[in-house]
Scaffold this active site. Structure first.
Site, PDB file in Angstrom:
ATOM      1  N   LYS A 220       1.043  -1.292   0.121  1.00  0.00           N
ATOM      2  CA  LYS A 220       0.038   0.141  -0.161  1.00  0.00           C
ATOM      3  C   LYS A 220       0.906   1.331  -0.098  1.00  0.00           C
ATOM      4  CE  LYS A 220      -4.328  -1.735   1.280  1.00  0.00           C
ATOM      5  NZ  LYS A 220      -5.692  -2.098   2.170  1.00  0.00           N
ATOM      6  N   ARG A 255      -3.666 -10.048   4.526  1.00  0.00           N
ATOM      7  CA  ARG A 255      -4.129 -10.153   3.145  1.00  0.00           C
ATOM      8  C   ARG A 255      -3.049  -9.699   2.320  1.00  0.00           C
ATOM      9  NH1 ARG A 255      -6.310  -6.674  -0.333  1.00  0.00           N
ATOM     10  NH2 ARG A 255      -8.352  -7.316  -1.809  1.00  0.00           N
TER      11      ARG A 255
HETATM   12  N1  HH2 Z   1      -7.540  -3.556   0.693  1.00  0.00           N
HETATM   13  C1  HH2 Z   1      -7.970  -3.288  -0.472  1.00  0.00           C
HETATM   14  C2  HH2 Z   1      -8.774  -4.317  -1.134  1.00  0.00           C
HETATM   15  N2  HH2 Z   1      -9.658  -4.996  -0.298  1.00  0.00           N
HETATM   16  N3  HH2 Z   1     -10.170  -5.906   1.905  1.00  0.00           N
HETATM   17  C3  HH2 Z   1      -9.930  -5.989   3.180  1.00  0.00           C
HETATM   18  N4  HH2 Z   1     -10.696  -6.422   4.053  1.00  0.00           N
HETATM   19  N5  HH2 Z   1      -8.806  -5.127   3.868  1.00  0.00           N
HETATM   20  C4  HH2 Z   1      -8.235  -4.314   2.992  1.00  0.00           C
HETATM   21  O1  HH2 Z   1      -7.181  -3.701   3.560  1.00  0.00           O
HETATM   22  C5  HH2 Z   1      -8.414  -4.335   1.662  1.00  0.00           C
HETATM   23  C6  HH2 Z   1      -9.409  -5.042   1.044  1.00  0.00           C
HETATM   24  C7  HH2 Z   1      -7.142  -2.679  -1.362  1.00  0.00           C
HETATM   25  O2  HH2 Z   1      -5.937  -3.376  -1.834  1.00  0.00           O
HETATM   26  P1  HH2 Z   1      -5.993  -4.329  -3.330  1.00  0.00           P
HETATM   27  O3  HH2 Z   1      -7.047  -5.289  -3.463  1.00  0.00           O
HETATM   28  O4  HH2 Z   1      -4.658  -4.729  -3.661  1.00  0.00           O
HETATM   29  O5  HH2 Z   1      -6.026  -3.221  -4.330  1.00  0.00           O
HETATM   30  P2  HH2 Z   1      -7.501  -2.493  -5.285  1.00  0.00           P
HETATM   31  O6  HH2 Z   1      -8.570  -2.143  -4.449  1.00  0.00           O
HETATM   32  O7  HH2 Z   1      -6.981  -1.545  -6.138  1.00  0.00           O
HETATM   33  O8  HH2 Z   1      -7.887  -3.701  -6.109  1.00  0.00           O
END
Ligand code: HH2
Length: 284
Positions: A220, A255
């Site tokens: 992040k 995660r």
């Molecule tokens: N962070 C993201 C998405 N979903 N869900 C939970 N429970 N906790 C988190 O910290 C979280 C999440 C954002 O990260 P990522 O999926 O890598 O990116 P994007 O939202 O751009 O798909």
């Protein structure tokens, strides 16, 4: 640290004995670190199996990027991205639970119908009022993540805890039951970089909610900022530091994108903070 047994369809996951690793599978064109790589269902499924080989305990499939400035997608588009992947992974007999990252009840319902085991809602059951009812109908565990518009807080940890307590109340009222909710402070959502660091430092306070904690810090932007502007692909070591600190602070699930590396970080940290539970046995 507590221990929990959470029923998921045909199996049970044990939390608190060791840290579980949730592997991220973004079936999106625009996710901040892996957008566009797994839009093709075949490639997405290959990546899911690869994450399992690397030690993932859960695979989290998402069809809408939630990064700052993301393009919202209609439920139909999200469904078309996510459901074929869930169906195929179920048909292929993926040996770990499949979680679906969505804030939309209709996507959640289609995913559970297709065989997904649990839901991951980045609005903690508080955006789409139908979400908790869908989860209750399928008796599906839910990750309830803290989120808010803007970064103004009366008191950061108190406000996050109050939001998550509300998510637990909603689950109880809808007949889902608090015991099927995993809480998440929402690193990177409605928080400045400094606030994200504060949350990680004070994570232990959320153990007072009595529920397992999931933390998502992987690659992040706070890590990029602390490390002088490193791009997402170079945030492995920074992610490792945050994963270790989150586990020390009481995280039960992390995660992550980099499953192989973070499984090692989790095993090592568990051996220190969960003695006798982390699986480390000294020989000779
Ligand atoms: N962070 C993201 C998405 N979903 N869900 C939970 N429970 N906790 C988190 O910290 C979280 C999440 C954002 O990260 P990522 O999926 O890598 O990116 P994007 O939202 O751009 O798909």
């Amino acid at each position: 640290m507590g221990t929990w047994r959470i029923p998921l369809r045909d199996r049970v996951i044990e939390l608190g004995q060791r840290t579980l690793v949730m592997g991220i599978l973004n079936v999106t064109p625009d996710s901040f670190s892996d957008g566009g790589r797994y839009l093709d269902p075949g490639r997405a499924c290959e990546r899911a199996w690869q994450m399992v080989e690397e030690g993932a305990d859960i695979v989290d499939v998402g069809g809408e990027s939630t990064r700052p400035g993301h393009t919202p997608v209609p439920a139909e588009v999200e469904r078309e991205r996510v459901i074929p992947v869930v169906r195929r992974l179920v048909a292929e007999g993926l040996p770990v639970p499949i979680s679906v990252d969505t804030m939309k009840a209709e996507v959640a319902e289609a995913a559970l119908e297709a065989g997904a085991h649990m839901l991951n809602d980045v609005w903690g059951l508080q955006r789409d009022p139908r979400m908790v009812r869908v989860a209750a109908r399928y008796r599906a565990p839910v990750v309830a993540m803290h989120n808010q518009e803007g970064t103004a807080y009366r008191s950061l940890m108190d406000d996050i805890a109050a939001f998550l307590r509300r998510s637990l109340e909603l689950a109880a009222e809808a007949g889902l039951g608090e015991e099927l909710v995993i809480v998440d402070p929402g690193i990177g959502f409605g928080k400045t970089a400094t606030q994200n660091l504060d949350v990680l430092r004070d994570l232990r306070r959320l153990t007072a909610l009595g529920r397992p904690i999931l933390v998502g810090t992987s690659r992040k932007s706070t890590i990029g900022k602390v490390l002088g502007g490193l791009p997402p692909g170079e945030r492995l070591e920074g992610t490792a530091a945050t994963v270790a600190v989150a586990i020390v602070g009481g995280a039960d699930i992390v995660r992550v994108h980099d499953v192989r590396a973070m499984v090692r970080v989790a095993r090592m940290t568990d051996a220190i903070v969960r003695p006798g539970r982390g699986g480390f046995v000294e020989v000779g």
